[in-house]
Design a protein around this motif. Structure first.
Motif, mmCIF file in Angstrom:
data_model
loop_
_atom_site.group_PDB
_atom_site.id
_atom_site.type_symbol
_atom_site.label_atom_id
_atom_site.label_comp_id
_atom_site.label_asym_id
_atom_site.label_seq_id
_atom_site.Cartn_x
_atom_site.Cartn_y
_atom_site.Cartn_z
ATOM 1 N N VAL A 1 -3.781 1.320 -8.391
ATOM 2 C CA VAL A 1 -2.377 1.638 -8.138
ATOM 3 C C VAL A 1 -1.538 0.921 -9.200
ATOM 4 O O VAL A 1 -1.820 -0.221 -9.554
ATOM 5 N N LYS B 1 -7.090 7.656 -1.589
ATOM 6 C CA LYS B 1 -7.948 6.607 -1.061
ATOM 7 C C LYS B 1 -8.283 5.606 -2.159
ATOM 8 O O LYS B 1 -8.630 5.980 -3.278
ATOM 9 N N THR B 2 -8.164 4.356 -1.809
ATOM 10 C CA THR B 2 -8.624 3.326 -2.736
ATOM 11 C C THR B 2 -10.014 2.890 -2.300
ATOM 12 O O THR B 2 -10.576 3.423 -1.332
ATOM 13 N N TYR B 3 -10.586 1.884 -3.025
ATOM 14 C CA TYR B 3 -11.952 1.461 -2.717
ATOM 15 C C TYR B 3 -12.050 0.895 -1.312
ATOM 16 O O TYR B 3 -13.037 1.102 -0.624
ATOM 17 N N SER B 4 -10.980 0.227 -0.891
ATOM 18 C CA SER B 4 -11.076 -0.374 0.440
ATOM 19 C C SER B 4 -9.848 -0.093 1.297
ATOM 20 O O SER B 4 -9.648 -0.736 2.307
ATOM 21 N N ASN B 5 -9.014 0.852 0.874
ATOM 22 C CA ASN B 5 -7.790 1.082 1.619
ATOM 23 C C ASN B 5 -7.268 2.469 1.238
ATOM 24 O O ASN B 5 -8.031 3.306 0.762
ATOM 25 N N VAL B 6 -5.983 2.640 1.409
ATOM 26 C CA VAL B 6 -5.364 3.900 0.994
ATOM 27 C C VAL B 6 -4.015 3.576 0.361
ATOM 28 O O VAL B 6 -3.349 2.628 0.755
ATOM 29 N N GLN C 1 0.830 -1.209 0.000
ATOM 30 C CA GLN C 1 0.000 0.000 0.000
ATOM 31 C C GLN C 1 0.861 1.254 0.000
ATOM 32 O O GLN C 1 0.418 2.324 -0.392
ATOM 33 N N SER C 2 2.085 1.107 0.446
ATOM 34 C CA SER C 2 2.988 2.255 0.546
ATOM 35 C C SER C 2 4.059 2.120 -0.529
ATOM 36 O O SER C 2 4.814 1.145 -0.552
ATOM 37 N N ARG C 3 4.096 3.085 -1.405
ATOM 38 C CA ARG C 3 4.971 2.968 -2.577
ATOM 39 C C ARG C 3 5.950 4.130 -2.645
ATOM 40 O O ARG C 3 5.654 5.248 -2.216
ATOM 41 N N ASN D 1 -9.858 -5.290 -3.274
ATOM 42 C CA ASN D 1 -10.036 -3.965 -3.872
ATOM 43 C C ASN D 1 -9.143 -2.905 -3.252
ATOM 44 O O ASN D 1 -9.400 -1.708 -3.389
ATOM 45 N N SER D 2 -8.091 -3.338 -2.580
ATOM 46 C CA SER D 2 -7.275 -2.360 -1.850
ATOM 47 C C SER D 2 -6.455 -1.481 -2.797
ATOM 48 O O SER D 2 -5.936 -0.454 -2.380
ATOM 49 N N LYS D 3 -6.297 -1.888 -4.061
ATOM 50 C CA LYS D 3 -5.536 -1.055 -5.012
ATOM 51 C C LYS D 3 -6.460 -0.305 -5.969
ATOM 52 O O LYS D 3 -5.991 0.404 -6.845
ATOM 53 N N LEU D 4 -7.732 -0.525 -5.820
ATOM 54 C CA LEU D 4 -8.686 -0.014 -6.803
ATOM 55 C C LEU D 4 -9.148 1.393 -6.449
ATOM 56 O O LEU D 4 -9.625 1.638 -5.335
ATOM 57 N N PHE D 5 -9.019 2.305 -7.413
ATOM 58 C CA PHE D 5 -9.523 3.667 -7.216
ATOM 59 C C PHE D 5 -10.916 3.825 -7.819
ATOM 60 O O PHE D 5 -11.783 4.474 -7.282
ATOM 61 N N PRO E 1 -16.096 -4.582 -7.277
ATOM 62 C CA PRO E 1 -16.050 -3.770 -6.057
ATOM 63 C C PRO E 1 -17.309 -3.895 -5.206
ATOM 64 O O PRO E 1 -17.286 -3.612 -4.007
ATOM 65 N N TYR E 2 -18.409 -4.322 -5.802
ATOM 66 C CA TYR E 2 -19.653 -4.388 -5.039
ATOM 67 C C TYR E 2 -19.987 -5.818 -4.658
ATOM 68 O O TYR E 2 -20.202 -6.125 -3.487
ATOM 69 N N THR F 1 -0.448 5.446 -11.110
ATOM 70 C CA THR F 1 -1.656 4.642 -11.307
ATOM 71 C C THR F 1 -1.669 3.990 -12.678
ATOM 72 O O THR F 1 -0.960 4.412 -13.598
ATOM 73 N N PHE G 1 -0.345 5.122 -0.450
ATOM 74 C CA PHE G 1 0.567 6.195 -0.052
ATOM 75 C C PHE G 1 1.777 6.174 -0.987
ATOM 76 O O PHE G 1 2.394 5.144 -1.208
#
Lengths: 1224, 119
Positions: free
Chosen positions: A1170, B31-36, A16-18, A931-935, A1186-1187, A1216, B38
């Motif tokens: 991302v 912010k992502t769909y379910s996280n963030v 998550q941190s890049r 979905n943690s990378k999905l905007f 996502p849903y 992205t 950085f």
């Protein structure tokens, strides 16, 4: 296949941190050396440059400007911009040479050799690095008439200074040195003693280099011999001093020029490594020489017969003919690359494409055919019919214009419109590439004609048929002119002024006339009676320029003519003649040959004395011969024939009897070269190579970049108006990463939809990259055509990890300046397949190979792609194709082939051409678990249709034989008679004897019947033979002979004539009875027979019907249906012609694929996530909805990777991937 | 005693306030769909703007600064502080203040230095 990342980098992509990185490298598409260079100065009075790299990183390049000024040019420490400081050396000063070195205190010292009046001075100046003068002073002086050379100075490792220059000290030409410990006070000059040299011979251009061993190299060029015309032979030498210049070793020669045609001069050396050294010098030649053997000449009776220069492609074109007794046949046509001075290609009757053999057998003649642009024209001279060939060297095709059929040479008429009757000779032809017209002039002889016909063919059409448009005719007979004025000697057309001109006549009877092209009317006829100032002998060659005709003619010593010498100038407005006599010799006959205009008002003429240029504005003449340009021709002959001119480089091309010379108006051809020295146990130097591209680029000085060791070079370029300086750098690459702007996006897009990948970004300090900013050293780094290599990466535990993101070519850059706005530059670049869209292939080979092999061959043959840059997989379901492409762009060929086999072809991340398969069954390349990378996620079927049935048609590969309906294929009519006959008539089914027909049937329309024939039977017509190859049949006409009957009739008649009547006495008395005329009866019968036979003459007529035989490929088709959608909306059908569809199965395969594309478009989706450096276009990816959370599988058809570095103020950075995909 | 130099000139009066010379973090979050997500581009001093303030300067003291400012070229800044001990190539991007009308002094003098490089 999906990309494979470094494992550490791959792991970091899931975080998550890049900590993203970007790198953008600019480099040239081709090697930097030989340099083309850009202008350092744009005025015309610069020369004498010297250069150092200052310890601060600045480049310092002092040079001479306009004799009296020293221009101190320096860069900033980052070497991005030039700044010039001008130092006035005083009125009357003429700077001869300058030399620069860095002083031990960080300032800059310059030694100056200059003259003022009768005195020559050696002086010094010291500067701050930014050009402020610190100290100045004189060192010594002498008489200005004493021969001196350039000067060189270096700072030695022991912090003293050593300078060397050449000077004549009676009776020796010596190298002298001076030394200093502070650059302000200098020792007296002392002679450098170098063994192995003749002290009475000149040593030019000394230059010093101290290498890492502290050895000092003294380079110079040494005058070996002087030729009869003062020409000099020089070679490059060096001597080494191991004791700071106190003593010098024996001179070593490193070049081997052995005649005056090529010599080496002005050596400058730099040491790039402990064991390697680069020596830059220039090679001086009288001319670039192309021996005629390289142009197709095979014996002494062949010669160059016409040339022209194409300024766009920078090529010289021409042709060679036989010139001795006999037919002046065509030998070859040629194309010479001026920049490399090499023959690109030759064409003759045996090449591909080939000229028709008619030109190798008939009169073509020399000097009669004039090409234009990249076209070469030749034709059959002396042909009233007319056969001409236009070679398009750019497309490598030959178009044949035939005014008639010529069966022996298999030439079919394809030009119409020529009026009849014409007889006589085609004199020659001239091409006008601007209007695509080929002009021709015919001369029709005959005592009462003596006419000229001029017209053109527009050859721009695809052919095969063309039209001749007759524009102008003229008859000597009609004009009342004597026949001695007959015979064209030259003709020129100038459509821009709507005029043409023709010179003609035999010796002593010259005629010149002008005519309108649009009106078909003569404007003026200059004959000797009306215009006694006309030369007596015909004008042999002429040109129109500036309102005048400039012509040459043979001298006549007759009293009224003897004053007419040199060049004839005819004012076509006032009709006055002026004769201009060259200043370079006092002759009667100047033996001029060909006249041409240079386009700037000057006139150039070839002839037996060389090439001369007349400048009307200054009324001056210049002669180029082996005296003024030593080494102009290898055989020292000054006799030139055909001429061409490159106005960009002021280069003259002239043909001679043994070859073609290219020489400069400004004098010698001078081109900087370089050679590399290596050290093992001693220094050895290899062969030289071109250092620059230009032929008047010399006196190069070089220095090294302190950061990357690349070479900066500065050299002099001569032009007619003077000289200026050019520079270049072979760094090859520059890292633009630090110039990428924060808060602006770097975006790169890849797609499977047959478009080049694209890259957009903006750079800071745009003024540095502005190609119009000549003060910038960075001006070429983002110019159109520059190669950019992009990498994205990740900083992981303070280590940079990288992933290639492809190579791109700069296509656009834009910068605008305005006050209070930062000058950033916006740049767009595309992957190299952008060239494929612009590269048209005239004809590929007929391929019978696998599809990937065909793509590779197309790319390497027609798109300049190196084989090593192609990495294609074996196509699934690929088979050996059988096809050829004509007039097709490379991109269309590649895409057709790729799509046919369900692939797309593109430049991959590694910069190589590759293909990936489009399939719903592709393995998953990357599975996103959550979905943690999905905007953003957007299903979008915007671009889809309702097409739910695809029908693909094709043709089987093999032909089948078919019979068409019966039709009349031949007919015959004729006359037969009593004389009888037994005739066979052969009937081919068409004129060219190629058509096949089967089952011929005879339909007799009319036949001869008469009593005579009835007596002996009747006439019979029948098909007696049908060709088993179905190309003809034979009809037999059997006519019985009545001659026996005729003979019998004649005999009977003759016999009857001899038979007396029989008298039968009966009745009463002797005088009564009956007379029986047996003879007359016999006569009558005989006569009847004769008449019947002789009347037995009649006509017959018949037709032959048959069924034509043909070969066709069977049409096939297959369809694919989306039944689900059909049930909803009905059948929406799309029918397409399949490519390489030879069977129903292949049609079905293509139909299925096309339907799949339609279905996938209906399930298109977009999402932004991302960036993940493993993802690539063509990948199959799974991602949760996502849903619903349900896993979606899709194929990536478009990927846009966006990178924006944040600023502290905005915090608005990102990295992205925007993906468009087809849900599978 | 701290000795601060700018463009080779020793400032006879130290600023009363000065921005801390510590690197800025360049980062962003989304912010992502379910996280963030950085994104960090690391810490850097390059591009940092230092503000120096003097409540009161004599005309001569101000003139030194103004001469450097008017020269419009990058200069070396040595803050003279114990830590960090680096010197910097800086660009003087603003110099401002107010007249102190009773004398020739300047009040509320503010100068901003843009760090181009760490030497």
């Amino acid at each position: 296949m999906a990309l494979t990342l470094d494992p550490t980098l791959a792991t970091a992509q899931d975080s998550q941190s890049r900590k993203p990185l970007v790198e953008l490298i600019s480099s040239g598409l081709v090697a930097d050396i030989p340099f083309d260079g850009v202008a350092l100065t744009e005025t015309n009075e610069e020369s004498g440059q010297s250069v150092i790299t200052h310890s601060s990183g600045r480049l310092i390049i002092p040079h001479i400007y306009s004799d009296r000024y020293l221009e101190y040019v320096y860069t900033d420490i980052g070497r991005t911009e030039f700044t010039t400081v001008q130092i006035d050396m005083g009125s009357g000063s003429v700077l001869r040479s300058i030399a620069v070195t860095e002083l031990t205190d960080g300032n800059v010292g310059i030694l100056i050799l200059h003259a003022n009046g009768a005195t020559a001075y050696l002086s010094y100046k010291t500067f701050t690095p930014t050009g402020t003068v610190v100290n100045s002073g004189a060192i010594s002086n002498w008489n200005a008439s004493i021969w001196t050379t350039e000067i060189s100075v270096i700072t030695l490792a022991n912090n003293t200074y050593l300078a060397v220059y050449g000077k004549f000290n009676t009776p020796n030409y010596e190298l002298e040195k001076i030394t200093s410990s502070d650059f302000l006070s200098w020792s007296s000059a002392s002679v450098i003693s170098i063994s192995g040299l003749d002290t009475t011979k000149k040593k030019y251009n000394p230059s010093l280099l101290q290498i890492t061993t502290d050895d000092i190299f003294l380079w110079f060029d040494y005058l070996e011999t002087v030729g009869p015309n003062g020409e000099e032979l020089t070679n490059l030498y060096y001597s080494i001093s191991a004791d700071n210049g106190t003593s010098w070793a024996t001179a070593v020669k490193i070049t081997n020029y052995d005649d005056y045609t090529e010599i080496g001069k002005h050596p400058i050396a730099i040491q790039q490594a402990a064991d390697s050294m680069t020596v830059v010098f220039y090679e001086q030649r009288g001319s670039l020489w192309m021996p005629e053997e390289s142009l197709g000449v095979t014996d002494i009776n062949q010669s160059i017969s016409g040339i022209h220069f194409d300024p766009v492609g920078r090529k010289v074109y021409g042709y060679v003919t036989y010139i001795a007794a006999g037919n002046k046949i065509f030998i070859s046509a040629f194309q010479i690359d001026v920049d490399t001075w090499s023959v690109d290609k030759l064409w003759d009757t045996g090449t591909t494409p080939a000229f028709n053999t008619i030109y190798a057998n008939e009169h073509v003649w020399y000097g009669r055919w004039e090409g234009d642009s990249d076209y070469v024209l030749i034709g059959v001279k002396g042909s009233s019919d007319g056969f001409f060939a236009i070679l398009d060297a750019g497309l490598d095709t030959i178009t044949q214009l035939n005014f008639a059929n010529n069966a022996p040479y298999l030439l079919d008429q394809n030009v119409s419109g020529k009026s009849d009757p014409w007889s006589g000779d085609c004199y020659g032809g001239q091409l006008d590439a601007d209007t695509n017209r080929a002009w021709f002039l015919w001369e029709a002889g005959g005592l009462y004609s003596l006419s000229t016909y001029i017209g053109y063919v527009d050859y721009s059409g695809p052919g095969p048929d063309y039209t001749f448009t007759e524009v102008h005719t003229f008859s000597l007979y009609t004009a009342g002119l004597p026949w001695q004025s007959w015979g064209t000697t030259d003709w020129r057309l100038y459509p821009e002024i709507d005029m043409g001109f023709q010179a003609s006549g035999f010796a002593g009877s010259g005629l010149f006339r002008s005519f309108l092209l649009s009106e078909d009317a003569s404007v003026e006829i200059y004959d000797k009676t009306t215009y006694p100032d006309l030369p007596l002998n015909p004008i042999g060659s002429f040109v129109y320029d500036g309102g005048y005709i400039w012509g040459v003619f043979a001298y006549s010593s007759l009293p009224a003519e003897a004053h007419k010498r040199g060049l004839c100038r005819l004012d076509i407005t006032t009709h006055t003649f002026v004769y201009l006599r060259p200043s370079w010799a006092t002759l009667d006959e100047y033996a001029f040959e060909i006249v041409t205009a240079l386009g700037d008002g000057r006139i150039m003429i070839s002839g037996a004395y060389g090439v001369t240029i007349y400048n009307p504005s200054s009324d001056t003449w210049i002669l180029y011969d082996n005296d003024s340009v030593p080494g102009l021709t290898p055989n020292v002959s000054d006799d030139f024939d055909f001429l061409a001119y490159d106005s960009t480089n002021d280069m003259i091309f002239g043909s001679t009897s043994i070859g073609l010379a290219g020489f400069l108006e400004v004098g010698f051809v001078k081109q900087a070269h370089y050679l590399t020295g290596t050290y093992t146990t001693s220094w050895s130097f290899g062969a030289s190579s071109d250092f620059v591209l230009g032929y008047r680029d010399y006196d190069a000085v070089v220095t090294l970049d302190p950061d990357n060791g690349s070479i900066y070079a500065f050299w002099t370029t001569d032009i007619v108006a003077g000289s200026h300086l050019k520079w270049d750098n072979d760094s090859g690459t520059i890292d633009l990463s630090s110039y990428l702007l924060n808060d602006t996006e770097i975006s790169v897009t890849w797609t499977i939809e047959n478009e080049p990948s694209s890259l957009t970004f903006s750079v800071a300090e745009g003024h540095l990259f502005d190609n119009t900013n000549i003060n910038s050293l960075f001006r070429t780094y983002l110019e159109k055509g520059r190669k950019l290599s992009l990498r994205f990466g990740e900083k992981i535990s303070d280590i940079d990890y990288w992933a290639d993101q492809g190579e791109y070519i700069v296509t656009e850059n834009r910068i605008s300046y305005s006050r209070e706005r930062y000058p950033s530059m916006d740049v767009r670049a595309e992957s190299r397949d952008l060239f494929w869209d612009q590269n048209q292939v005239i004809a590929t080979p007929f391929y019978e190979v696998a599809p990937a092999a065909a793509i590779e061959d197309v790319l390497t043959t027609f798109a300049n792609v190196e084989a090593g840059d192609i990495n294609l997989p074996v196509f699934d379901d690929g088979f050996s194709i059988e096809t050829q492409w004509l007039d097709t762009y490379v991109s269309d060929i590649v895409n057709e082939l790729s799509e046919r086999f369900k692939y797309f072809t593109f430049y991959g991340m590694d910069g190589k051409v590759t293909s990936r398969k489009i399939s719903v069954t592709n393995a998953t390349d990357h599975a996103y678990p959550d979905n943690s990378k999905l905007f953003e996620f957007t299903p979008d079927d915007t671009f889809s249709s309702f097409i739910n049935r695809i029908i693909v048609t094709g043709q089987e590969l093999n032909f089948i034989e078919v019979l068409f309906a019966e039709e009349r294929v031949a007919s015959m009519q004729g006359t037969v008679g009593w004389w009888g006959a037994d005739k066979d008539h052969t009937h081919w089914y068409d004129d060219d004897k190629s058509r096949r027909c089967r089952f011929p049937r005879l339909d007799v329309i009319e036949t001869a019947t008469s009593i005579g024939f009835q007596l002996v039977g009747s006439i019979t017509e029948s098909i007696s033979y049908a060709d088993p190859d179905d190309k003809y049949c034979i009809v037999e006409i059997d006519v019985p002979s009545l001659i026996p009957i005729l003979i019998a009739g004649i005999a009977l008649y003759m016999l009857g004539n001899k038979i007396p009547d029989i008298v039968v006495v009966a009745g009463v008395g002797a005088s009564t009875g009956v007379t029986i005329p047996v003879g007359r009866w016999a006569e009558s019968v005989g006569l009847f027979l004769i008449l019947q036979v002789l009347a037995s003459v009649g006509s017959y007529q018949y037709d032959i019907y048959a069924q034509p035989v043909g070969e066709v490929r069977r049409s096939i088709q297959a369809q694919a249906d989306d039944l689900e959608l059909q049930n909803k909306v009905g059948i929406i059908e799309n029918k397409v012609e399949g490519f390489l569809c030879y069977s129903i199965a292949s049609c079905k395969s293509v139909a299925d694929f096309m339907l799949l594309m339609e279905q996938l478009q209906r399930s298109r989706l977009k999402f932004t996530k991302v960036a993940h450096l493993q993802d690539e276009v063509g990948d199959t990816i799974t991602h949760p909805h996502p849903y619903s959370g349900a896993t979606l599988k899709f194929l990536v058809n478009r990927l846009t990777r966006r990178y924006k570095t944040s600023s502290k103020e905005t915090g608005n950075g990102y990295f992205t991937d925007d993906i468009e995909g087809w849900r599978l | 005693m701290i000795t601060m130099t700018l463009g080779g000139q020793t400032l006879s009066k130290l600023p009363s306030d000065m921005t801390l010379i510590t690197p800025d973090r360049i980062s962003a979050m989304k912010k992502t769909y379910s996280n963030v997500a950085f994104f960090s581009w690391g810490n850097t001093l390059i591009g940092k703007v230092l503000e120096l303030k003097w409540p009161l300067l004599s005309f001569a003291e101000f003139d030194v600064l103004d001469t450097l400012f008017q020269a419009d070229s990058s200069v070396v800044f040595d803050p003279g502080i114990p830590s960090p001990t680096d010197t910097y190539t800086v660009e003087i991007i603003t110099l401002d203040g107010e007249y102190y009308m009773q004398t020739t002094r300047r009040t509320d003098v503010r100068m901003k230095l843009l760090i181009l490089a760490v030497i």
